[in-house]
Design an enzyme around this catalytic site. Structure first.
Site, PDB file in Angstrom:
ATOM      1  CG  ASP A  16      -2.306   0.634   0.846  1.00  0.00           C
ATOM      2  OD1 ASP A  16      -2.484   1.772  -0.215  1.00  0.00           O
ATOM      3  OD2 ASP A  16      -2.420   0.975   2.178  1.00  0.00           O
ATOM      4  CG  ASN A  64      -7.868  -2.250  -5.993  1.00  0.00           C
ATOM      5  OD1 ASN A  64      -6.822  -3.298  -6.006  1.00  0.00           O
ATOM      6  ND2 ASN A  64      -8.014  -1.150  -5.894  1.00  0.00           N
TER       7      ASN A  64
HETATM    8  C1  FPP Z   1      -1.818  -0.341  -3.676  1.00  0.00           C
HETATM    9  O1  FPP Z   1      -1.491   1.092  -3.320  1.00  0.00           O
HETATM   10  C2  FPP Z   1      -1.600  -0.713  -4.551  1.00  0.00           C
HETATM   11  C3  FPP Z   1      -1.835  -1.493  -5.262  1.00  0.00           C
HETATM   12  C4  FPP Z   1      -3.225  -0.580  -6.251  1.00  0.00           C
HETATM   13  C5  FPP Z   1      -0.858  -2.366  -6.588  1.00  0.00           C
HETATM   14  C6  FPP Z   1      -0.044  -2.893  -6.348  1.00  0.00           C
HETATM   15  C7  FPP Z   1       0.997  -3.276  -7.989  1.00  0.00           C
HETATM   16  C8  FPP Z   1       2.663  -3.073  -7.052  1.00  0.00           C
HETATM   17  C9  FPP Z   1       3.336  -2.836  -6.263  1.00  0.00           C
HETATM   18  C10 FPP Z   1       3.400  -4.144  -8.579  1.00  0.00           C
HETATM   19  C11 FPP Z   1       3.353  -5.200  -8.630  1.00  0.00           C
HETATM   20  C12 FPP Z   1       2.113  -5.574  -8.687  1.00  0.00           C
HETATM   21  C13 FPP Z   1       1.979  -7.009  -8.596  1.00  0.00           C
HETATM   22  C14 FPP Z   1       0.900  -8.651  -9.861  1.00  0.00           C
HETATM   23  C15 FPP Z   1       3.017  -8.728  -8.244  1.00  0.00           C
HETATM   24  P1  FPP Z   1      -2.457   2.743  -4.103  1.00  0.00           P
HETATM   25  O2  FPP Z   1      -2.890   3.023  -5.280  1.00  0.00           O
HETATM   26  O3  FPP Z   1      -3.499   1.883  -3.031  1.00  0.00           O
HETATM   27  O4  FPP Z   1      -1.975   4.134  -2.676  1.00  0.00           O
HETATM   28  P2  FPP Z   1      -2.656   4.112  -2.354  1.00  0.00           P
HETATM   29  O5  FPP Z   1      -3.450   3.882  -0.873  1.00  0.00           O
HETATM   30  O6  FPP Z   1      -1.648   5.601  -1.731  1.00  0.00           O
HETATM   31  O7  FPP Z   1      -3.413   5.145  -2.950  1.00  0.00           O
END
Ligand code: FPP
Length: 243
Positions: A16, A64
């Site tokens: 996250d 998501n």
């Molecule tokens: C959450 O951070 C993250 C995600 C929804 C995407 C996670 C994906 C990766 C790290 C790429 C690697 C993936 C695989 C398939 C192994 P957020 O966007 O919710 O962050 P925020 O809370 O700051 O908005």
């Protein structure tokens, strides 16, 4: 971290804070996902080096899909690149990749890339990487209940034969229970991540966004885990460093 002390068998990582990490640097959220993915690769090599055999990742929840079309498209393309290129080297490491989640409404190019990676790594015996995509813990329980109900309806199983083991065999993947869950970014919730498998897990919530979470932060997390007392509902203290 002390590798002579008890290591978790199965760890879960809720990656996250990618978006916030990028926004705080004046960059688009997509840049955060890209850097998160780079960081993940480094971290995975370190984790398997630490001889932790099972890793589950929360990459994309069913919810998501409600993000902006632009962000969802970016993430779907990133997943294809990861599965077709970046994570292919897991095969050489001996890691078997499996996926948890529902197929619909994943774009077919993502689904195909998932199938290819599963197929090409299926002989891996050093470790397992379970990637949760289009995943929700409550949906996993719904899907498990439907599978079991079908077997009962077809006369393959009687209601009395439904045990914890039968439930575990009918989850998306047969994995050992989660010992330790790390959620980066400082948020303190599990957001529908492997709720059944997490029944006795220890939790760790570092105040670090995922792209900035270093292998040294991981080692610190493991040290914390090793100092926890896991009692599994019993009353004797079971300090992990004494096992
Ligand atoms: C959450 O951070 C993250 C995600 C929804 C995407 C996670 C994906 C990766 C790290 C790429 C690697 C993936 C695989 C398939 C192994 P957020 O966007 O919710 O962050 P925020 O809370 O700051 O908005």
């Amino acid at each position: 971290m002390n590798q002579n002390q008890k290591m978790p068998t199965h760890i879960g990582i809720i990656m996250d804070g990618n978006g916030r990490w990028a926004q705080e640097r004046g960059k688009p959220r997509s840049f955060g996902h890209q850097e998160g993915a780079k960081n993940l690769k480094k971290l995975l090599y370190h984790i398997y080096d630490c001889k932790i055999p099972y890793v589950s990742l929360y990459a994309f929840s069913t919810e998501n899909f409600q993000r902006s079309k632009e962000e969802v498209t970016f993430l779907m393309n990133l997943f294809v690149t990861l599965f077709r290129k970046e994570l292919k080297s897991l095969k050489d490491l001996g890691v078997k990749v499996v996926f948890s989640g529902r197929k619909e409404p994943l774009p077919s190019k993502v689904w195909n890339a998932m199938q290819e990676l599963e197929e090409s790594t299926k002989e891996g015996s050093r470790g397992v990487l379970n990637i949760c995509i289009n995943y929700g813990g409550q949906y996993e329980l719904v899907d498990m209940a439907k599978k079991i109900a079908n077997q009962v309806q077809e006369g393959k199983l009687s209601i009395d034969e439904i045990t914890k083991e039968v439930i575990e065999k009918n989850m998306y993947q047969s994995l050992p229970p989660l010992d330790f869950i790390i959620r980066t970014s400082g948020e303190m919730r599990i957001s529908n991540f492997m709720i059944y498998q997490a029944a006795y897990a220890e939790y760790y919530f570092p105040n670090i966004y995922f792209p900035a979470f270093q292998t040294s932060d991981f080692d610190e997390a493991i040290l914390t885990y090793q100092n926890r007392n896991r009692r599994f509902g019993k009353n004797e203290e079971k300090n992990l460093s004494n096992q």
